[in-house]
Design a protein around this motif. Structure first.
Motif, PDB file in Angstrom:
ATOM      1  N   LYS A  34       0.838  -1.200   0.000  1.00 47.01           N
ATOM      2  CA  LYS A  34       0.000   0.000   0.000  1.00 47.01           C
ATOM      3  C   LYS A  34       0.867   1.242   0.000  1.00 47.01           C
ATOM      4  O   LYS A  34       1.825   1.334   0.767  1.00 47.01           O
ATOM      5  CB  LYS A  34      -0.916   0.002   1.232  1.00 47.01           C
ATOM      6  N   THR A  35       0.522   2.197  -0.840  1.00 47.66           N
ATOM      7  CA  THR A  35       1.246   3.470  -0.896  1.00 47.66           C
ATOM      8  C   THR A  35       0.247   4.601  -1.107  1.00 47.66           C
ATOM      9  O   THR A  35      -0.888   4.380  -1.547  1.00 47.66           O
ATOM     10  CB  THR A  35       2.281   3.488  -2.034  1.00 47.66           C
ATOM     11  N   LEU A  36       0.685   5.805  -0.784  1.00 54.84           N
ATOM     12  CA  LEU A  36      -0.110   7.006  -1.033  1.00 54.84           C
ATOM     13  C   LEU A  36       0.608   7.886  -2.040  1.00 54.84           C
ATOM     14  O   LEU A  36       1.826   8.070  -1.962  1.00 54.84           O
ATOM     15  CB  LEU A  36      -0.318   7.776   0.266  1.00 54.84           C
ATOM     16  N   THR A  37      -0.136   8.426  -2.968  1.00 60.90           N
ATOM     17  CA  THR A  37       0.389   9.438  -3.882  1.00 60.90           C
ATOM     18  C   THR A  37      -0.068  10.798  -3.358  1.00 60.90           C
ATOM     19  O   THR A  37      -1.273  11.090  -3.337  1.00 60.90           O
ATOM     20  CB  THR A  37      -0.119   9.218  -5.311  1.00 60.90           C
ATOM     21  N   ILE A  38       0.882  11.608  -2.906  1.00 60.75           N
ATOM     22  CA  ILE A  38       0.570  12.883  -2.267  1.00 60.75           C
ATOM     23  C   ILE A  38       0.735  14.011  -3.287  1.00 60.75           C
ATOM     24  O   ILE A  38       1.801  14.155  -3.896  1.00 60.75           O
ATOM     25  CB  ILE A  38       1.487  13.126  -1.058  1.00 60.75           C
TER      26      ILE A  38
END
Length: 484
Positions: A184-188
């Motif tokens: 899981k990753t977030l694109t900020i």
């Protein structure tokens, strides 16, 4: 439709249990299709992926009991035919306004000074859902297992997909569906500043300007597997299962954008909501929080701290006056009870403009085994009923150092007296090589080495917050005169 075929070998003769069942006119279940209506949660948002497949079958040659043992007769195996199957994987997220605790919906508007927590909600059993025809349980759930490995061999009622008669008694079939938890990753987006990701990829972020922002939650491609489990009266030990999957499910990568907009602060002249961090907390030890805010008018500020989250300010930092905008401050408190704590912090400028409250949560643990807590117990205040007060101000350190006499003949000695309270450790060092440790000198003072010239003694202590404090005393030598 699930058809479970069980075979056993005996003296070279193969008996097909299912064929025997068919000859007896056993019931065959027809495909049934189910559709799941998704309901938006008041506490989390979700992205759902689903697929369907069928006409798959595989033969299992190595059915084993949970302890690894095989059935009494060699060659036990089975095969499964899957048809009319629908599979669904749900990923859930939650976005929270850190200052207010409000759980936000997509397209929410938040004050520009607030922080948001972008959180991947932990996987649960019911996030995996698959439907096939027949059996008393038409909607089994699944297991989140690294690598989509087989879960423990259990014949759980919730996993049952079929039942038949094998000539001796009921033969029940179960399917354990496991899915490999995806990365899981977030694109900020530009304009948002975030803390380092937590272990699960979640982050706390702030906004640099008014506008629209769309952080994106990402789940990498992953895979799932299906494992046969079965019971039969032919096996005295009950549930058996195989460790090889009869169908490998490919789950593609998923994304979920979460649009947000920021609005102007209610008071454009108020300092921004502070960022606050807390150190690891141990009862009996000062718990230190660190806070920082800026003032839009570049005015001086101070921080108000609500240590017990009851809505009232217990302490200001600094204790008097104000500091420049953007200056970091720390404050400490001692907790007496283990458990979860919540502290609120606001920033205030010299004109009385106040920011929104920031919140920080942490958990206080017991001290390490063998730690001497007697000094802490002496410090802990109690309420009217004699119960310890949960948190209280860190006592101020008191240091005293004297040399008696402070004026001596050359070569004589003096006695060094010192005491310290509300500190952890102390050292006394003299310029003549004297050195002692402890919070208190001997009764009447520690005798010095000969004093041959002006000698300064320094008492150095570490207070309960870890701050170094010093105090000094000087011994002088009586001048001598010689006639010419």
């Amino acid at each position: 439709m699930h058809n479970i075929f069980f075979r056993k070998r005996r003296g070279g003769c193969i008996l097909d249990a299912m064929s025997a069942l068919m000859r007896r006119g056993s019931l065959i279940f027809l495909p049934v299709v189910f559709f799941l209506a998704l309901v938006a949660s008041a506490h989390a948002e979700s992205v759902v992926w689903n697929t369907s497949f069928g006409a798959t079958q595989s033969y299992f040659r190595d059915l084993r009991y949970p302890n690894g043992g095989r059935p009494g007769l060699a060659g036990h195996g089975g095969w499964v035919q899957f048809s009319g199957t629908q599979d669904q994987i749900t990923y859930r997220i939650q976005v929270t306004d850190v200052e207010t605790g409000e759980i936000l919906a997509p397209d929410a508007s938040v004050p520009i000074e607030d922080h948001v927590k972008l959180e991947f909600v932990p996987h649960v059993y019911s996030d995996i859902w698959f439907v096939t025809s027949g059996g008393p349980q038409d909607s089994p759930y699944g297991y989140w297992v690294p690598g989509a490995a087989p879960p423990p061999i259990t014949c759980t009622p919730a996993d049952q997909v079929g039942s038949s008669w094998d000539g001796v008694g009921p033969q029940n079939s179960f399917v354990a569906h496991s899915v490999n938890p995806p990365a899981k990753t977030l694109t900020i987006p530009s304009g948002m500043t975030c803390d380092a990701p937590d272990a699960d990829g979640s982050q706390v972020c702030s906004f640099n300007a008014q506008g629209s922002y769309t952080p994106v939650f990402n789940w990498a491609a992953t895979n799932g597997s299906f494992y046969l489990r079965m019971t039969s009266p032919r096996f005295a030990n009950g549930c058996m299962g195989s460790s090889n999957s009869y169908y490998n499910l490919a789950v593609p990568a998923q994304t979920m954008p979460f649009p947000l907009t920021t609005r102007a602060p209610l008071n454009p002249h108020a300092p921004l909501t502070p960022s606050v961090t807390a150190a690891a907390c141990t009862i009996g030890e000062p718990e230190t929080i660190t806070m920082k805010s800026t003032d839009p008018d570049n005015g001086q500020i101070r921080y108000g701290i609500d240590w017990d989250d009851d809505g009232s300010t217990d302490q200001y930092a600094p204790s008097s006056g104000y500091v420049s905008s953007g200056t970091t401050q720390t404050a400490s408190r001692i907790y007496a009870l283990v458990g979860a704590k919540k502290v609120r912090v606001m920033a205030q400028d010299k004109d009385g403009n106040v920011s929104s409250w920031a919140k920080v949560s942490f958990t206080c643990a017991k001290p390490a085994e063998g730690t001497d807590t007697s000094a802490f117990l002496d410090l802990t205040p109690t309420d009217a009923n004699g119960n310890p007060v949960d948190n209280f101000a860190v006592p101020v350190a008191n240091l005293d150092l004297r040399a008696i006499p402070s004026l001596v003949k050359q070569g004589d000695t003096t006695k060094v007296n010192w005491s310290a309270s509300n500190v952890k450790t102390c050292l006394v060092n003299g310029q003549n090589g004297d050195s002692w440790s402890g919070l208190l000198s001997l009764v009447g003072g520690n005798v010095s080495k000969p004093i041959t010239g002006a000698t300064t003694y320094t008492l150095s202590c570490i207070d309960l917050t870890g701050t170094s404090l010093t105090k000094q005393a000087t011994v002088n030598v009586i001048p001598t005169f010689q006639e010419k």
